[in-house]
Write a protein that holds these residues in place. Structure first.
Motif, short mmCIF file in Angstrom:
data_model
loop_
_atom_site.label_atom_id
_atom_site.label_comp_id
_atom_site.label_asym_id
_atom_site.label_seq_id
_atom_site.Cartn_x
_atom_site.Cartn_y
_atom_site.Cartn_z
N UNK A 62 16.79 -20.74 15.68
CA UNK A 62 15.83 -21.67 15.11
C UNK A 62 16.02 -21.98 13.64
N UNK A 63 16.96 -21.30 12.99
CA UNK A 63 17.18 -21.51 11.55
C UNK A 63 17.96 -22.80 11.31
N UNK A 64 17.95 -23.30 10.07
CA UNK A 64 18.75 -24.50 9.77
C UNK A 64 20.23 -24.31 10.12
N UNK A 65 20.75 -23.11 9.90
CA UNK A 65 22.16 -22.84 10.23
C UNK A 65 22.38 -22.95 11.73
N UNK A 66 21.40 -22.47 12.51
CA UNK A 66 21.51 -22.56 13.96
C UNK A 66 21.49 -24.02 14.41
N UNK A 67 20.67 -24.82 13.78
CA UNK A 67 20.60 -26.23 14.15
C UNK A 67 21.90 -26.96 13.80
N UNK A 68 22.58 -26.54 12.74
CA UNK A 68 23.87 -27.13 12.40
C UNK A 68 24.91 -26.78 13.45
N UNK A 69 24.88 -25.52 13.91
CA UNK A 69 25.80 -25.10 14.98
C UNK A 69 25.50 -25.90 16.24
N UNK A 70 24.21 -26.10 16.54
CA UNK A 70 23.83 -26.87 17.73
C UNK A 70 24.43 -28.27 17.67
N UNK A 71 24.27 -28.96 16.55
CA UNK A 71 24.79 -30.31 16.43
C UNK A 71 26.31 -30.34 16.57
#
Length: 384
Positions: free
Chosen positions: A145-154
């Motif tokens: 759920x962190x911003x870093x996780x969202x970057x990986x998701x994208x």
């Protein structure tokens, strides 16, 4: 690591079938002896877990000596059970049985592989190499759920490898599901069941938190969240069929209640070992540490119970498996799957050892004693 069945210290709470009684009795262990502590103040494990200080109650309540713990454990095995002597049952009763999934990187990667294989275990090895190449194995450093996780998701979406399992693995929302109904779990020594349609399946050794209706975590135990990889791999919508079958969840041997010595921090630092021993001579050993969990146990509890969802009889929560057994069993590239007769043992020193034999769910003892039966028997015994 110790493989003792029962911890050498701590406040232990369980249930047993004792001759002369229609209903399960509430038990504890004191100096190697099992004591019946069933009382009107605490006729069920649920009632004791709802108390302000469960551990203090269990320590202070009077009990009746039942027998040596080794003898009770020996009689708890399904193959040697004698109804004339006491035997352990699952240590929980009226609590909802919930589970969290994809909370460790190892299980996250294997879920993605299951999904890509569409339930075909023969494709697992080649897909594992391919998926690891695309995703990488260092997702353990990502806070869900962190911003870093969202970057990986994208980035993964752009590469065409996004998965529903990655969504719950590194996304903002944890996977929480119902493993089974209250009173449906089996305990130490019982047979655990595989649905007959499955040909690719595995044990899932986990720590299980015991949670009161207030949301307070009051203790922990061990669990085996038996899983059908081929069924869930065909579709995540088959999760219920993959997870909830007769005798498909074991819990035990005892609930260890939190006190000054044993706390949630102990759970977070626990190292689990698992051994699978087959009648064919196959042996699989594994171990891992709870420190590798991607979501804090308390955050998983908060995702399960709160203003958004209440559980008036409390709940138990499987925290997710840190093991993904892939050791070849029947030849190179064939991976792991259970064979009937396997003995699965899950251990950690603070909670003991939970052992069960694997059978088909259709051949395990049918579940016939539910909440209504328990309440009627307790009323007849004037314990309600």
């Amino acid at each position: 690591m110790s493989n003792a069945i029962v911890p050498t210290s701590g406040v232990l709470l369980g249930r047993a079938k004792i001759p002369g009684y229609d209903h399960p009795r509430i038990v504890t262990i004191r100096d190697g002896i099992v004591y019946d502590i069933t009382d009107k103040a605490g006729p069920t494990v649920r009632d004791i877990c709802e108390m302000a200080e469960p551990a203090s109650y269990v320590t202070g309540v009077e009990g009746t000596r039942i027998g040596a713990v080794d003898a009770v454990l020996a009689n708890s095995w399904s193959g040697t059970f004698d109804p004339a002597h006491p035997a352990l049952l699952s240590p929980i009763d009226l609590q909802a049985v919930k589970a969290s999934g994809v909370t460790f990187v190892a299980s996250l990667l294997e879920r993605v592989i299951e999904e890509q294989a569409k339930g075909d275990k023969t494709r697992a090895d080649s897909l594992r190499e391919e998926v690891l190449g695309l995703i990488g194995a260092d997702l353990s450093q990502i806070v869900p759920g962190s911003p870093a996780a969202m970057q990986v998701k994208e980035a993964l979406i752009a590469r065409g490898v996004w998965s529903q399992y990655l969504e719950v693995g590194i996304g903002p929302d944890a996977e929480i599901f119902t493993k089974g109904q209250p009173m449906s779990t089996v305990g130490f020594g019982a047979d655990v069941g595989l649905h007959p349609i499955s040909s690719w399946n595995n044990p899932e050794p986990e720590i299980v938190l015991v949670v009161a209706s207030s949301g307070q975590i009051v203790g922990a135990t061990l669990g085996n969240d038996v899983n059908l990889r081929d069924v869930e791999g065909r579709s995540a919508l088959l999760l219920g069929k993959a997870k909830d079958n007769n005798a498909s969840g074991s819990v035990g041997p005892f609930v260890r209640l939190f006190d000054g010595e044993f706390t949630l921090e102990t759970v977070k630092a626990a190292e689990l070992s698992m051994r699978v021993e087959g009648e064919d001579g196959f042996v699989l050993d594994g171990h891992s540490n709870m420190a590798k969990i991607s979501r804090k146990p308390e955050s998983l509890v908060e995702a399960t119970i709160g203003r958004h969802h209440q559980y008036p009889d409390g709940l138990v929560l499987f925290l997710g498996t840190m093991f993904a057994p892939v050791k070849d069993r029947d030849g190179p590239g064939k991976g792991f799957t259970h064979k009937l007769g396997d003995i699965v043992s899950i251990s950690t020193p603070s909670l003991g050892t939970l052992s069960n034999r694997v059978r088909l769910s259709t051949e395990c003892a049918p579940w016939t004693y539910g909440a209504s039966h328990l309440l009627r028997d307790l009323a007849r015994a004037e314990l309600l």
